[in-house]
Write a protein that holds these residues in place. Structure first.
Motif, mmCIF file in Angstrom:
data_model
loop_
_atom_site.group_PDB
_atom_site.id
_atom_site.type_symbol
_atom_site.label_atom_id
_atom_site.label_comp_id
_atom_site.label_asym_id
_atom_site.label_seq_id
_atom_site.Cartn_x
_atom_site.Cartn_y
_atom_site.Cartn_z
ATOM 1 N N ARG A 188 -25.239 -2.733 -52.986
ATOM 2 C CA ARG A 188 -25.458 -1.403 -52.406
ATOM 3 C C ARG A 188 -26.507 -1.443 -51.293
ATOM 4 O O ARG A 188 -26.344 -0.795 -50.260
ATOM 5 C CB ARG A 188 -25.878 -0.412 -53.494
ATOM 6 C CG ARG A 188 -24.783 -0.074 -54.468
ATOM 7 C CD ARG A 188 -25.159 1.105 -55.335
ATOM 8 N NE ARG A 188 -24.177 1.350 -56.380
ATOM 9 C CZ ARG A 188 -24.211 2.374 -57.227
ATOM 10 N NH1 ARG A 188 -25.198 3.263 -57.143
ATOM 11 N NH2 ARG A 188 -23.296 2.523 -58.144
ATOM 12 N N VAL A 189 -27.576 -2.194 -51.523
ATOM 13 C CA VAL A 189 -28.616 -2.287 -50.496
ATOM 14 C C VAL A 189 -28.058 -2.972 -49.253
ATOM 15 O O VAL A 189 -28.306 -2.536 -48.121
ATOM 16 C CB VAL A 189 -29.847 -3.040 -51.032
ATOM 17 C CG1 VAL A 189 -30.853 -3.308 -49.911
ATOM 18 C CG2 VAL A 189 -30.518 -2.247 -52.149
ATOM 19 N N LYS A 190 -27.296 -4.018 -49.462
ATOM 20 C CA LYS A 190 -26.702 -4.734 -48.327
ATOM 21 C C LYS A 190 -25.742 -3.838 -47.559
ATOM 22 O O LYS A 190 -25.724 -3.820 -46.319
ATOM 23 C CB LYS A 190 -25.968 -5.980 -48.829
ATOM 24 C CG LYS A 190 -25.383 -6.833 -47.713
ATOM 25 C CD LYS A 190 -24.707 -8.080 -48.280
ATOM 26 C CE LYS A 190 -24.128 -8.938 -47.165
ATOM 27 N NZ LYS A 190 -23.464 -10.163 -47.712
ATOM 28 N N LYS A 191 -24.936 -3.066 -48.285
ATOM 29 C CA LYS A 191 -23.954 -2.185 -47.650
ATOM 30 C C LYS A 191 -24.644 -1.062 -46.873
ATOM 31 O O LYS A 191 -24.207 -0.661 -45.799
ATOM 32 C CB LYS A 191 -23.026 -1.598 -48.704
ATOM 33 C CG LYS A 191 -21.862 -0.817 -48.137
ATOM 34 C CD LYS A 191 -20.919 -0.365 -49.251
ATOM 35 C CE LYS A 191 -19.735 0.402 -48.684
ATOM 36 N NZ LYS A 191 -18.804 0.848 -49.759
ATOM 37 N N ALA A 192 -25.765 -0.567 -47.421
ATOM 38 C CA ALA A 192 -26.503 0.505 -46.757
ATOM 39 C C ALA A 192 -27.164 0.024 -45.473
ATOM 40 O O ALA A 192 -27.403 0.811 -44.552
ATOM 41 C CB ALA A 192 -27.550 1.081 -47.692
ATOM 42 N N ALA A 193 -27.452 -1.274 -45.419
ATOM 43 C CA ALA A 193 -28.049 -1.907 -44.234
ATOM 44 C C ALA A 193 -29.233 -1.120 -43.681
ATOM 45 O O ALA A 193 -29.174 -0.586 -42.579
ATOM 46 C CB ALA A 193 -26.989 -2.096 -43.154
ATOM 47 N N PRO A 194 -30.334 -1.011 -44.459
ATOM 48 C CA PRO A 194 -31.511 -0.291 -43.947
ATOM 49 C C PRO A 194 -32.024 -0.925 -42.657
ATOM 50 O O PRO A 194 -31.893 -2.139 -42.446
ATOM 51 C CB PRO A 194 -32.530 -0.441 -45.086
ATOM 52 C CG PRO A 194 -32.039 -1.577 -45.925
ATOM 53 C CD PRO A 194 -30.553 -1.596 -45.781
ATOM 54 N N LYS A 195 -32.605 -0.090 -41.778
ATOM 55 C CA LYS A 195 -33.044 -0.562 -40.471
ATOM 56 C C LYS A 195 -34.105 -1.653 -40.581
ATOM 57 O O LYS A 195 -34.182 -2.550 -39.737
ATOM 58 C CB LYS A 195 -33.574 0.614 -39.655
ATOM 59 C CG LYS A 195 -32.503 1.637 -39.286
ATOM 60 C CD LYS A 195 -33.091 2.791 -38.482
ATOM 61 C CE LYS A 195 -32.022 3.800 -38.119
ATOM 62 N NZ LYS A 195 -32.581 4.949 -37.346
ATOM 63 N N SER A 196 -34.937 -1.550 -41.580
ATOM 64 C CA SER A 196 -35.970 -2.566 -41.775
ATOM 65 C C SER A 196 -36.219 -2.743 -43.266
ATOM 66 O O SER A 196 -35.924 -1.843 -44.062
ATOM 67 C CB SER A 196 -37.274 -2.162 -41.069
ATOM 68 O OG SER A 196 -37.741 -0.934 -41.588
ATOM 69 N N ARG A 197 -36.743 -3.882 -43.628
ATOM 70 C CA ARG A 197 -37.020 -4.153 -45.042
ATOM 71 C C ARG A 197 -38.168 -3.263 -45.521
ATOM 72 O O ARG A 197 -39.151 -3.048 -44.810
ATOM 73 C CB ARG A 197 -37.375 -5.622 -45.238
ATOM 74 C CG ARG A 197 -36.275 -6.584 -44.831
ATOM 75 C CD ARG A 197 -36.727 -8.019 -45.001
ATOM 76 N NE ARG A 197 -36.741 -8.410 -46.393
ATOM 77 C CZ ARG A 197 -37.355 -9.505 -46.861
ATOM 78 N NH1 ARG A 197 -38.051 -10.273 -46.016
ATOM 79 N NH2 ARG A 197 -37.312 -9.821 -48.127
ATOM 80 N N ILE A 198 -38.030 -2.762 -46.722
ATOM 81 C CA ILE A 198 -39.071 -1.929 -47.324
ATOM 82 C C ILE A 198 -40.247 -2.818 -47.733
ATOM 83 O O ILE A 198 -40.070 -3.825 -48.410
ATOM 84 C CB ILE A 198 -38.529 -1.187 -48.557
ATOM 85 C CG1 ILE A 198 -37.345 -0.296 -48.160
ATOM 86 C CG2 ILE A 198 -39.631 -0.359 -49.214
ATOM 87 C CD1 ILE A 198 -37.692 0.817 -47.216
ATOM 88 N N LYS A 199 -41.444 -2.432 -47.299
ATOM 89 C CA LYS A 199 -42.639 -3.211 -47.639
ATOM 90 C C LYS A 199 -43.154 -2.785 -49.016
ATOM 91 O O LYS A 199 -43.421 -1.606 -49.257
ATOM 92 C CB LYS A 199 -43.727 -3.016 -46.578
ATOM 93 C CG LYS A 199 -43.358 -3.581 -45.214
ATOM 94 C CD LYS A 199 -44.568 -3.680 -44.302
ATOM 95 C CE LYS A 199 -45.123 -2.324 -43.950
ATOM 96 N NZ LYS A 199 -46.270 -2.443 -43.006
ATOM 97 N N VAL A 200 -43.272 -3.774 -49.894
ATOM 98 C CA VAL A 200 -43.638 -3.499 -51.280
ATOM 99 C C VAL A 200 -44.826 -4.352 -51.695
ATOM 100 O O VAL A 200 -44.882 -5.556 -51.410
ATOM 101 C CB VAL A 200 -42.445 -3.789 -52.226
ATOM 102 C CG1 VAL A 200 -42.889 -3.773 -53.677
ATOM 103 C CG2 VAL A 200 -41.338 -2.772 -51.996
#
Length: 363
Positions: A188-200
């Motif tokens: 799901r995360v890959k399919k959503a393709a967020p603009k940048s990685r979430i910093k955690v």
């Protein structure tokens, strides 16, 4: 000619001395960390006298229902509470009848040998002085990485232990479940393709400090990275435990902070976020400081970031970061099913017990 002969003799002596020193050093050196069963030929059947020598190995014991075969426990490093409805009262009411066998840094060798165990679960990266005694006695030792590992190491340990206790079906069932939850999140995360990685930032509260990264939290850093998070300290995850640097977390400025507030020795620790650096973080100002769920606040095994319940932690983390993407996932219902399916425990009783314990403490 004489000088040449003397030179050759000296060179040979130096070579022999160096080789001897290197051989001695190799002989005395601790083995490289590995997972596997030592002295497997000595284990003729499923073990009936098991000693889990360190807290992180207990996940294997309860996942496979082997508590009845445990003869010694690392009580020095494990908080045990038998309050009504709690983890241990449901899973292992006889736990306190077992004897304390110490822990890897200070094992009770007399007890270890006296119990005549047919299997000892030991940490892969901790070479004890006791190892030579156990080796000399040819006691089967299952070496596992525990929480000092990556996700695939944990699943490898589950598979190995399942074979040893002759419960391969349970191992497969759990591994399939773990992988299925992981796959849902990754896809799901890959399919959503967020603009940048979430910093955690993943922090572990220990006494009056926070552990930012190191071997003891490498397991969590591993799965956070696998669900495409930019994890603070990921490149240092295999280092020794490193206390949080205010300057480092301010510079990193995470989008989310996940805090573990329970330890195997003390149970849940109070966290107040009173330090001066918190208001300087975007995560703090945006209300994105989250405490990792714990189902029994006295039992570290029920933390969703501990190996055993990690599938729940993976789902919860994903839903916390991407609420719309995982709106169909009911983590509470998933957790209820997980405990019944794999541990034969009523999770709701644990949650109710937490409230009862809190009320008693307030009186």
């Amino acid at each position: 000619m004489l000088k040449r002969t003397i030179f050759i003799v000296i060179a040979l002596l130096l070579t022999l001395l160096t080789a001897g020193a290197n051989a001695a050093e190799t002989k005395n050196a601790a083995p490289a960390p590995y997972q596997g069963l030592d002295f497997a030929s000595e284990l003729k059947d499923a073990p009936r006298r098991i000693i889990p020598l360190f807290p992180q190995s207990l996940g294997l014991i309860y996942l496979f229902g082997e508590q009845k075969n445990v003869v010694g426990m690392p009580f020095t490093k494990v908080k045990v509470s038998l309050h009504k409805g709690g983890f241990f009262s449901q899973a292992d009411r006889a736990v306190m009848l077992k004897k304390d066998i110490g822990y890897p840094g200070m094992p009770n060798i007399e007890s270890l040998i006296g119990f005549k165990p047919d299997l000892i679960i030991t940490p892969s990266n901790f070479h004890m002085k006791a190892n030579r005694f156990l080796d000399d006695m040819k006691i089967p030792q299952l070496r596992v990485h525990g929480t000092f590992s990556e996700t695939h190491h944990w699943l490898e340990a589950v598979e190995n232990f399942g074979k040893i206790v002759r419960k391969e079906e349970q191992a497969k069932k759990y591994i399939d479940y773990f992988n299925s939850k992981f796959d849902i999140v990754r896809e799901r995360v890959k399919k959503a393709a967020p603009k940048s990685r979430i910093k955690v930032a993943h922090l572990v509260k220990a006494g009056n400090k926070y552990i930012a990264y190191g071997q003891k939290s490498s397991f969590v850093k591993s799965f956070l990275n696998e669900i495409d998070c930019d994890v603070m300290g990921f490149d240092n995850k295999n280092d020794a435990e490193t206390t949080l640097s205010q300057e480092e977390i301010i510079k990193f400025d995470p989008d989310f902070v996940f805090i573990e507030s329970i330890t195997h020795a003390t149970g849940k620790i109070k966290v107040e976020l009173a330090e001066g650096f918190w208001p300087r973080l975007s995560a703090y100002r945006n209300g994105r400081i989250h405490f990792v769920p714990v189902d029994d606040e006295s039992a570290f095994l029920t933390s969703w970031y501990f190996n055993l319940a990690a599938p729940l932690g993976i789902l919860w983390t994903a839903k916390t970061i991407y609420p719309q993407l995982f709106a169909d996932i009911d983590t509470d219902a998933e957790a209820d099913r997980f405990y019944i399916e794999f541990l034969k425990i009523d999770r709701r009783k644990m949650l109710q017990a937490n409230e009862s314990v809190k009320k008693s403490a307030e009186k």
